[in-house]
Design an enzyme around this catalytic site. Structure first.
Site, PDB file in Angstrom:
ATOM      1  N   ARG A 140       0.839  -1.209   0.000  1.00  0.00           N
ATOM      2  CA  ARG A 140       0.000   0.000   0.000  1.00  0.00           C
ATOM      3  C   ARG A 140       0.870   1.255   0.000  1.00  0.00           C
ATOM      4  O   ARG A 140       0.572   2.238  -0.675  1.00  0.00           O
ATOM      5  CB  ARG A 140      -0.924   0.007   1.240  1.00  0.00           C
ATOM      6  CG  ARG A 140      -2.039  -1.009   1.143  1.00  0.00           C
ATOM      7  CD  ARG A 140      -3.085  -0.789   2.226  1.00  0.00           C
ATOM      8  NE  ARG A 140      -2.702  -1.288   3.530  1.00  0.00           N
ATOM      9  CZ  ARG A 140      -3.026  -2.488   4.008  1.00  0.00           C
ATOM     10  NH1 ARG A 140      -3.734  -3.318   3.270  1.00  0.00           N
ATOM     11  NH2 ARG A 140      -2.665  -2.861   5.210  1.00  0.00           N
TER      12      ARG A 140
ATOM     13  N   PHE B  25     -11.537  -5.376  -5.904  1.00  0.00           N
ATOM     14  CA  PHE B  25     -11.402  -6.200  -4.691  1.00  0.00           C
ATOM     15  C   PHE B  25     -10.804  -5.327  -3.568  1.00  0.00           C
ATOM     16  O   PHE B  25      -9.813  -5.679  -2.949  1.00  0.00           O
ATOM     17  CB  PHE B  25     -10.492  -7.419  -4.937  1.00  0.00           C
ATOM     18  CG  PHE B  25     -10.816  -8.210  -6.167  1.00  0.00           C
ATOM     19  CD1 PHE B  25     -11.762  -9.235  -6.125  1.00  0.00           C
ATOM     20  CD2 PHE B  25     -10.189  -7.944  -7.382  1.00  0.00           C
ATOM     21  CE1 PHE B  25     -12.056  -9.987  -7.260  1.00  0.00           C
ATOM     22  CE2 PHE B  25     -10.477  -8.680  -8.518  1.00  0.00           C
ATOM     23  CZ  PHE B  25     -11.408  -9.712  -8.463  1.00  0.00           C
TER      24      PHE B  25
ATOM     25  N   ASP C 162     -15.932  -3.716  -4.471  1.00  0.00           N
ATOM     26  CA  ASP C 162     -15.885  -4.968  -3.717  1.00  0.00           C
ATOM     27  C   ASP C 162     -17.293  -5.529  -3.638  1.00  0.00           C
ATOM     28  O   ASP C 162     -18.271  -4.793  -3.678  1.00  0.00           O
ATOM     29  CB  ASP C 162     -15.329  -4.733  -2.301  1.00  0.00           C
ATOM     30  CG  ASP C 162     -14.799  -6.006  -1.669  1.00  0.00           C
ATOM     31  OD1 ASP C 162     -13.577  -6.217  -1.668  1.00  0.00           O
ATOM     32  OD2 ASP C 162     -15.620  -6.828  -1.179  1.00  0.00           O
TER      33      ASP C 162
ATOM     34  N   ASN D 158     -19.479  -6.932  -8.494  1.00  0.00           N
ATOM     35  CA  ASN D 158     -18.581  -8.028  -8.835  1.00  0.00           C
ATOM     36  C   ASN D 158     -17.468  -7.439  -9.723  1.00  0.00           C
ATOM     37  O   ASN D 158     -17.751  -6.841 -10.763  1.00  0.00           O
ATOM     38  CB  ASN D 158     -19.372  -9.091  -9.597  1.00  0.00           C
ATOM     39  CG  ASN D 158     -18.524 -10.307  -9.886  1.00  0.00           C
ATOM     40  OD1 ASN D 158     -17.324 -10.198 -10.184  1.00  0.00           O
ATOM     41  ND2 ASN D 158     -19.135 -11.466  -9.796  1.00  0.00           N
ATOM     42  N   ALA D 159     -16.233  -7.613  -9.300  1.00  0.00           N
ATOM     43  CA  ALA D 159     -15.121  -6.982 -10.022  1.00  0.00           C
ATOM     44  C   ALA D 159     -14.996  -7.524 -11.450  1.00  0.00           C
ATOM     45  O   ALA D 159     -14.614  -6.781 -12.365  1.00  0.00           O
ATOM     46  CB  ALA D 159     -13.825  -7.186  -9.255  1.00  0.00           C
TER      47      ALA D 159
ATOM     48  N   ASP E  49      -6.448  -7.114  -6.297  1.00  0.00           N
ATOM     49  CA  ASP E  49      -6.037  -7.889  -5.115  1.00  0.00           C
ATOM     50  C   ASP E  49      -7.151  -8.867  -4.738  1.00  0.00           C
ATOM     51  O   ASP E  49      -7.803  -8.715  -3.698  1.00  0.00           O
ATOM     52  CB  ASP E  49      -5.721  -6.932  -3.947  1.00  0.00           C
ATOM     53  CG  ASP E  49      -5.193  -7.680  -2.720  1.00  0.00           C
ATOM     54  OD1 ASP E  49      -4.731  -8.825  -2.871  1.00  0.00           O
ATOM     55  OD2 ASP E  49      -5.245  -7.099  -1.617  1.00  0.00           O
TER      56      ASP E  49
ATOM     57  N   CYS F  94      -2.762 -14.103  -3.598  1.00  0.00           N
ATOM     58  CA  CYS F  94      -2.439 -14.674  -2.281  1.00  0.00           C
ATOM     59  C   CYS F  94      -2.674 -16.182  -2.287  1.00  0.00           C
ATOM     60  O   CYS F  94      -2.718 -16.804  -1.242  1.00  0.00           O
ATOM     61  CB  CYS F  94      -3.235 -13.990  -1.184  1.00  0.00           C
ATOM     62  SG  CYS F  94      -5.001 -14.090  -1.415  1.00  0.00           S
TER      63      CYS F  94
HETATM   64  N1  SAH Z   1      -6.863  -5.056  -1.126  1.00  0.00           N
HETATM   65  C1  SAH Z   1      -7.534  -5.288   0.138  1.00  0.00           C
HETATM   66  C2  SAH Z   1      -7.754  -6.748   0.415  1.00  0.00           C
HETATM   67  C3  SAH Z   1      -8.584  -7.500  -0.612  1.00  0.00           C
HETATM   68  S1  SAH Z   1      -9.147  -9.064  -0.085  1.00  0.00           S
HETATM   69  C4  SAH Z   1      -6.708  -4.616   1.247  1.00  0.00           C
HETATM   70  O1  SAH Z   1      -5.524  -4.298   1.049  1.00  0.00           O
HETATM   71  O2  SAH Z   1      -7.263  -4.421   2.329  1.00  0.00           O
HETATM   72  C5  SAH Z   1     -10.187  -9.602  -1.360  1.00  0.00           C
HETATM   73  C6  SAH Z   1     -11.534  -8.903  -1.427  1.00  0.00           C
HETATM   74  O3  SAH Z   1     -12.193  -9.372  -2.598  1.00  0.00           O
HETATM   75  C7  SAH Z   1     -12.503  -9.158  -0.293  1.00  0.00           C
HETATM   76  O4  SAH Z   1     -12.848  -7.935   0.278  1.00  0.00           O
HETATM   77  C8  SAH Z   1     -13.749  -9.783  -0.948  1.00  0.00           C
HETATM   78  O5  SAH Z   1     -14.965  -9.295  -0.426  1.00  0.00           O
HETATM   79  C9  SAH Z   1     -13.598  -9.334  -2.365  1.00  0.00           C
HETATM   80  N2  SAH Z   1     -14.219 -10.142  -3.420  1.00  0.00           N
HETATM   81  C10 SAH Z   1     -14.259 -11.476  -3.555  1.00  0.00           C
HETATM   82  N3  SAH Z   1     -14.786 -11.826  -4.745  1.00  0.00           N
HETATM   83  C11 SAH Z   1     -15.108 -10.675  -5.371  1.00  0.00           C
HETATM   84  C12 SAH Z   1     -15.665 -10.353  -6.635  1.00  0.00           C
HETATM   85  N4  SAH Z   1     -16.023 -11.307  -7.503  1.00  0.00           N
HETATM   86  N5  SAH Z   1     -15.821  -9.057  -6.946  1.00  0.00           N
HETATM   87  C13 SAH Z   1     -15.464  -8.074  -6.102  1.00  0.00           C
HETATM   88  N6  SAH Z   1     -14.926  -8.319  -4.899  1.00  0.00           N
HETATM   89  C14 SAH Z   1     -14.752  -9.585  -4.530  1.00  0.00           C
END
Ligand code: SAH
Length: 391
Positions: free
Chosen positions: A207, A223, A245, A273-274, A294, A334
């Site tokens: 970050r 995400f 998200d 949905n991303a 992410d 991850c």
């Molecule tokens: N970048 C963030 C962590 C991301 S964790 C940080 O630094 O704090 C992954 C995230 O993806 C979660 O919040 C989860 O809710 C989201 N997620 C899972 N599937 C998804 C999708 N299809 N579209 C959007 N978000 C999604």
């Protein structure tokens, strides 16, 4: 005495410092203890290798705690915890939000402890650690003097160890929503309802890098969870930031933190949905000068790696197409089972399909309070590639 003898020819990994003993590597068990009990581990020639927490119902049947013969009791765990939190970057007075104990990599297998200001959040992942739960709670109170300790033992992998799932205050009580400081940003962390223990501490340094690259850019953070990258980019001077998200809770926390840091005017957070959002942006001809990806782990096992790679390729290909020339892609994974070479190969294929050329600026990993054990590659799971579009 509860003793495990390893099979001939199967000792090398443990001898080289790896903490796990697989069930298939054990030749003989004597005086079997309860799940999680401590056993002496011997090599095939009966030489002492160490003491392990053993649960023969799990694939990973033994987790080495010590290479010595000292008693594994309250003072042992207190010493271990003191040593761990004293390691570099971990001081109890140090960063507001940090991981204090990262399981195997800190020689405390199956135990995670995160600190959010005065609140500790613990996860106990193995039968061995569950047996010493009270000792661990006492040692944490003595060494760290927290305001309260919350347990997020609602992790499904506990079932593999024969443990129930539960969450709640393990000691003390109070609010489960806390404000923590990361650099000059305040983040709202909900430890009872959030993902993992409430915040993605492992991305802290990534970050910071994003913050340094964001000035003047139009940023899309897919995400985004509670806005970690999005708000860092905004704090670094991004012209505009969109965070996406699926989780309504996460988006609400992101908005709350944006407000608190005075960044709301440049940040928009959306529940979506991303995958769909990336497609829609392309269809509408929208372009960004920084895209952050992410996603959650797309696979937790070896068998689903091919499907996971298809998922990664789809979002990376779409993100690459949305970048303006000179735009930056920050792309993470991850999934432990998708290793760095596979991840880079996927990125090359995505770039080729997107007809874009990139310079590879940096290849990063998890923050150092999630240490990597040189002898145990499983302790390194986070990949974060930073690419700059040349055309
Ligand atoms: N970048 C963030 C962590 C991301 S964790 C940080 O630094 O704090 C992954 C995230 O993806 C979660 O919040 C989860 O809710 C989201 N997620 C899972 N599937 C998804 C999708 N299809 N579209 C959007 N978000 C999604």
């Amino acid at each position: 005495m509860f003793t495990l003898r390893l099979a001939s020819g199967r000792e090398a990994r443990v001898q080289a410092g790896h903490p796990w003993i697989y069930r298939s590597e054990i030749a003989r068990v004597e005086d079997e203890g309860e799940p999680g009990a401590i056993a002496h581990v011997l090599d095939s020639r009966e030489r002492f290798l160490g003491q392990a927490m053993v649960n023969l119902r799990s694939q990973i049947a033994g987790r080495l705690l010590s290479r010595g013969e000292e008693p594994v009791d309250g003072p042992f765990f207190e010493r271990r915890i003191r040593q761990t939190v004293a390691r570099c970057g971990r001081s109890v007075q140090g960063p507001d939000a940090c991981r204090l104990i990262f399981g195997e990599a800190d020689h405390l297998p199956g135990l995670i402890v995160d600190r959010y200001a005065g609140l500790l959040v613990i996860q106990i992942l193995t039968a061995g650690m569950e047996r010493v739960r009270e000792i661990i709670l006492g040692a944490l109170r003595a060494t760290i003097q927290p305001r309260a300790i919350y347990e997020r033992n609602d992790v499904s992998s506990r079932r593999l160890e024969g443990l129930e799932l539960r969450k709640g205050f393990a000691w003390g009580d109070g609010e489960t929503g806390v404000w923590v400081q990361e650099g000059d940003l305040s983040f709202f962390v909900e430890v009872a309802e959030g993902q993992k223990t409430g915040f993605f501490l492992d991305q802290r340094d990534n970050r910071r890098v994003v913050k340094g690259l964001a000035a003047g850019r139009d940023v899309l953070d897919c995400f985004c969870y509670s806005g970690g990258f999005a708000l860092s980019a905004a704090a670094g001077g991004a012209a505009s930031v969109i965070g996406i998200d699926l989780s309504a809770g996460a988006i609400a926390w992101a908005e709350r933190s944006a407000e608190r840091n005075g960044l709301s005017p440049r940040c928009t957070f959306t529940i979506a949905n991303a995958f769909d959002a990336l497609r829609a942006c392309d269809r509408e001809g929208r372009r960004f000068s920084m895209v952050i990806l992410d996603p959650p782990a797309f696979t937790k096992g070896k068998e689903a790696v091919a499907g996971a790679l298809r998922g990664y390729k789809e979002i990376n290909l779409r993100a690459m197409k949305l970048l303006t020339p000179g735009g930056i892609l920050v792309t993470c994974s991850c999934s432990y089972h998708v290793d760095a070479p596979m991840f880079l190969k996927m990125l090359r294929e995505a770039a080729a399909d997107a007809h874009r050329e990139f310079q590879f600026r940096e290849f990063r990993t998890q923050a150092p309070d999630h240490p990597i054990l040189l002898a145990a590659k499983e302790t390194q799971y986070l990949k974060c590639a930073i690419l700059e579009a040349l055309n």
